[in-house]
Scaffold this active site. Structure first.
Site, PDB file in Angstrom:
ATOM      1  N   GLY A   8     -58.820  38.236  35.544  1.00 13.72           N
ATOM      2  CA  GLY A   8     -59.797  37.115  36.180  1.00 13.72           C
ATOM      3  C   GLY A   8     -60.908  37.134  35.079  1.00 13.72           C
ATOM      4  O   GLY A   8     -61.111  38.065  34.852  1.00 13.72           O
ATOM      5  N   GLU A  14     -65.298  49.548  28.657  1.00 15.82           N
ATOM      6  CA  GLU A  14     -64.558  48.904  29.778  1.00 15.82           C
ATOM      7  C   GLU A  14     -63.499  48.855  30.551  1.00 15.82           C
ATOM      8  O   GLU A  14     -62.949  48.948  31.212  1.00 15.82           O
ATOM      9  CB  GLU A  14     -65.886  49.453  30.593  1.00 15.82           C
ATOM     10  CG  GLU A  14     -65.454  49.491  32.780  1.00 15.82           C
ATOM     11  CD  GLU A  14     -65.067  50.710  33.109  1.00 15.82           C
ATOM     12  OE1 GLU A  14     -63.723  50.741  33.570  1.00 15.82           O
ATOM     13  OE2 GLU A  14     -65.779  51.361  32.519  1.00 15.82           O
ATOM     14  N   LYS A  49     -52.936  51.681  27.364  1.00 16.90           N
ATOM     15  CA  LYS A  49     -53.768  52.147  28.319  1.00 16.90           C
ATOM     16  C   LYS A  49     -53.037  53.842  28.841  1.00 16.90           C
ATOM     17  O   LYS A  49     -54.544  54.194  28.988  1.00 16.90           O
ATOM     18  CB  LYS A  49     -53.492  50.965  29.480  1.00 16.90           C
ATOM     19  CG  LYS A  49     -54.262  49.896  29.241  1.00 16.90           C
ATOM     20  CD  LYS A  49     -53.359  48.568  30.884  1.00 16.90           C
ATOM     21  CE  LYS A  49     -54.735  47.800  29.883  1.00 16.90           C
ATOM     22  NZ  LYS A  49     -53.705  45.911  31.450  1.00 16.90           N
ATOM     23  N   GLY A  77     -48.990  32.073  35.361  1.00 17.96           N
ATOM     24  CA  GLY A  77     -49.583  32.756  34.182  1.00 17.96           C
ATOM     25  C   GLY A  77     -50.447  34.273  34.026  1.00 17.96           C
ATOM     26  O   GLY A  77     -50.956  34.798  33.520  1.00 17.96           O
TER      27      GLY A  77
END
Length: 349
Positions: free
Chosen positions: A321, A149, A224, A206
């Site tokens: 994240g 996922e 993707k 970043g």
């Protein structure tokens, strides 16, 4: 039910998963009847730690934060072969960095883990891009699951949304903002920065690597798009079949001109079946401001599925994240628990 986990790679994604498990362990037990036990952590730079009874993840994270290594953790060392042979390990989580050309090192690891009878969860795009049909067939032949996922929109549900929550729908077209770095750059250009300054800012924050070509030249988004075609549209294609154009030629004047005409430039990965032929592309497109993807700003991802039963379905969320991508790993882990018919107990709110 306890299920042993081996984490291969312990960067941001695996650390995010470890923090979620540490914080929500009691909730996972209560809601799903499932006790996640991390028995091993395998890294290239910090070594390997292993405890057959389960590692103390709080101690692991504390040692990493305070010392930068695992030296304060009471644990043994073990080879990867010994870990894969351990019957207490039920699932291997691969969060290693990936090479989009070879799929390594994750590809070899995933093959070894599946052949050892372990379920595999990976956030790596490379193995999916290079060898997805092979890996799915290999997993089926060994009676295990291979899930990924986090490889598409990191923590934002996208593959599971299309394949499970929208089961029964035919997906005829997919459009996505699948790279947060380029979306951040284009958003900042809309606020007045030129391309070079926006890229430099993204690097300082970043969002972009020192060599940003994987993002700004569209390679990440192209992989993707390939995943979307192969997994969601059901037609395996090679990366070379994705038409690719990045954002490096988009100027501040282009952005302003689009806005003056009621449009917004976005780098869009698009996969569509036209007259029976699948077309996949990545390119900066001018979207009308009322398009569901046009309002997605900053380092955020979004994807719109065009379907027969539901028409257009759009989901927007974080594209990166620690805990955000760690959540994708956790969602895959719980999906395997459900699929394999393990004792879940009664789920409560």
């Amino acid at each position: 039910m306890e299920w042993g986990i081996a984490l291969v790679g312990f960067g941001n994604v695996a650390q995010g998963l470890a923090r979620i498990i540490t914080r929500k362990k009691d909730d996972l037990i209560r809601r799903y009847g499932f006790v996640p036990v991390v028995n091993a952590i395998v890294t290239g730079s910090k070594g390997t730690i292993w405890d057959p009874s389960g590692l103390d993840l709080e101690a692991v994270l504390r040692s990493l934060d305070e010392r930068g290594d695992f030296s304060a953790v009471s644990a043994s060392s073990a080879s990867l072969d010994r870990i894969l042979d351990d019957p207490r390990i039920g699932v291997v989580v691969d969060t290693t960095p990936t090479n989009l050309v070879t799929g390594e090192p994750g590809l070899s690891l995933i093959r070894r883990a599946i052949r050892s009878g372990k379920h595999v969860i990976s956030s790596s795009k490379g193995p999916v891009s290079v060898a997805l049909p092979e890996l799915m067939a290999l997993a089926a032949s060994h009676g295990v699951a291979y899930r990924f996922e986090g490889a598409l929109l990191s923590g934002t549900p996208s593959i599971n949304l299309a394949m499970e929550a929208m089961a029964g729908c035919d997906v005829v077209k997919v459009q996505g903002i699948v790279n947060g770095t380029t979306n951040y750059i284009l958003s900042r250009m809309e606020e007045g920065l030129n391309y070079s300054d926006a890229l430099t800012e993204a690097q300082e924050l970043g969002y972009a690597e020192t060599d940003p070509s994987g993002d700004v030249d569209g390679w990440d988004a192209a992989v993707k798009a390939q995943i979307i075609a192969t997994v969601i549209m059901g037609e395996p294609i090679a990366l070379s079949q994705v038409k690719r154009e990045g954002i490096s030629k988009v100027s501040l004047e282009d952005v302003r001109s689009a806005l003056s005409r009621g449009k917004r430039i976005k780098l869009v990965a698009q996969v569509e079946r036209k007259d029976g032929v699948l077309e996949a592309s990545v390119a900066p497109l001018e979207l009308p401001l009322d398009h569901p993807l046009a309002g997605v700003m900053g380092a955020t991802n979004a994807i719109t599925y065009g379907t027969d039963n539901l028409r257009d379905v759009t989901i927007v969320g974080p594209g990166a994240g620690r805990e955000e991508t760690g959540q994708a790993i956790l969602a895959d882990l719980l999906a395997i628990v459900r699929e394999r018919g393990l004792n879940l107990g009664r789920r409560t709110a």
